[in-house]
Design an enzyme around this catalytic site. Structure first.
Site: not given
Length: 386
Positions: A75, A157, A185, A206-207, A246, A331
């Site tokens: 993100a 968050n 969130q 995704a996490h 990739t 963070c």
């Protein structure tokens, strides 16, 4: 206390076993492991088809078109790509343009805006109330003819405050301003249909909904006349030239599967989590000197941020070492004090007395019961030793 309890779901979530099972088919020689950019062989073609199926599934869930989904590594990268990618197109007259955001945004937005500020872009920071909400009337007043982007998160968050992104989206549409939303969130926890809301750019990963780490999305509304995104990463031209590199097929597959599971269970899960949040607060609200940071009712049920006067949060977390909670966003937890709590008008002492609980799919009533009892015990223990 020997039991380990995880109450830091806003930081990250464990990968759901159903997601892991799906991902396992995309690693080895017997699976779909090929490079999706290698169209010359069947391995690459199968990988490409899998990626496009996942892209289609994600697009259908959030109400977008397949070509509007760009895969990134996180993100944070999506946020950087959204803001820098837009502003780069105005490099000839940076000093004449501005971005509007709020002081309680995630660091990924604030630090990106700080970087753009060094290049000459004016950044207008919206203050928020003592419960974390921004004044939409002030937002409208801050808009000028030089405003090119507004970036406001959907759900905070740290304290769970929910911003009215639909209303802000309508303002941006009326003023012809690009609107970016950090939905990290909320995706997977709240239903969001981009066909019914004006959002030009949307970031998530995704996490946060039981998928793997290392995969994110930037939704870019297909409106070439309004704006274009300049790439941050150059190379093989993957993702329509917007994000080279990739593609991590296994992570993309995991993200699509995780989002599908989350959305299918969204109503039932939100109702369950709401009860857990109430259970926790009802069980601890009689602790002397306790307070809520933000607004209990008008906030995400997945997050509650509380403070206990004269209890240093680092000592509290050290004593509650078997219960995973946090003092702020992941963070900044090891670097600086919480800018979000500071924006509420809290003193440094109150900020250092605050902790965040966040709930998720594997949180149980029994775990909340243990947490309530243990928090009471630890607070008494700390105060006894003061």
């Amino acid at each position: 206390m020997k039991k380990l309890i995880y109450l830091d779901y806003a930081s990250t979530t464990p990968v759901d076993k159903r997601v892991l099972k799906k991902m396992n088919d995309y690693f080895t020689i017997n699976g779909i492991f090929g490079n999706p950019s290698s169209y010359s062989n069947i391995f690459g073609i199968k990988a490409k088809n899998a990626v496009e199926k996942a892209r289609s599934d994600i697009a259908n869930i959030i109400g977008s078109k397949e070509e509007e989904i760009i895969f990134t590594a996180s993100a944070t990268e999506s946020i950087n790509l959204a803001i820098k990618g837009i502003i780069t197109n105005y490099s000839n007259n940076y000093d004449q343009k501005n971005i509007i955001t709020s002081i309680s945004e995630h660091k990924a937005v604030l630090e990106t805006c700080n970087y753009m500020k060094k290049l000459g872009i004016k950044i207008i920071y919206l203050k928020n109330s003592n419960i974390g909400s921004i004044d939409l009337n002030i937002l409208e007043k801050k808009i000028t003819n030089n405003t090119i982007l507004i970036s406001i998160m959907h759900i905070n968050n740290e304290i769970g405050t929910i911003n009215n992104i639909k209303y802000i989206g309508n303002i941006c549409k009326q003023k012809n301003i690009i609107f970016h939303v950090d939905a990290t969130q909320s995706i997977g926890k709240y239903k969001l249909n981009l066909k019914k809301i004006n959002i030009d750019l949307l970031s998530f990963s995704a996490h946060k909904f039981y998928g793997p780490k290392g995969i994110g999305v930037l939704y870019i509304r297909n409106n070439k006349k309004k704006f274009k995104i300049s790439p941050l990463i150059h190379g093989g031209g993957q993702e329509k030239g917007i994000r080279s590199g990739t593609l991590a097929v296994h992570q993309i597959i995991g993200m699509a599967k995780a989002l599908n599971i989350s959305v299918n269970e969204i109503d039932k899960e939100k109702k369950r989590i709401k009860k857990l949040k109430k259970q926790l607060w009802d069980g601890i609200k009689n602790i002397n000197g306790i307070y809520i940071n933000g607004d209990f009712k008008n906030s995400s049920p997945y997050i509650i941020n509380i403070g206990i006067k004269d209890i240093f949060n680092k000592i509290l977390m050290m004593e509650m070492k078997n219960i995973a909670i946090s003092s702020s966003s992941a963070c900044i937890s090891n670097t600086h004090t919480s800018h979000v709590l500071k924006s509420l008008g809290l003193t440094e002492k109150l900020i250092q007395s605050s902790i965040r609980f966040s709930f998720g799919r594997f949180t149980t009533k029994k775990e909340i019961y243990f947490t309530i009892k243990y928090l009471h015990f630890i607070v008494k223990k700390i105060r006894k030793n003061i």
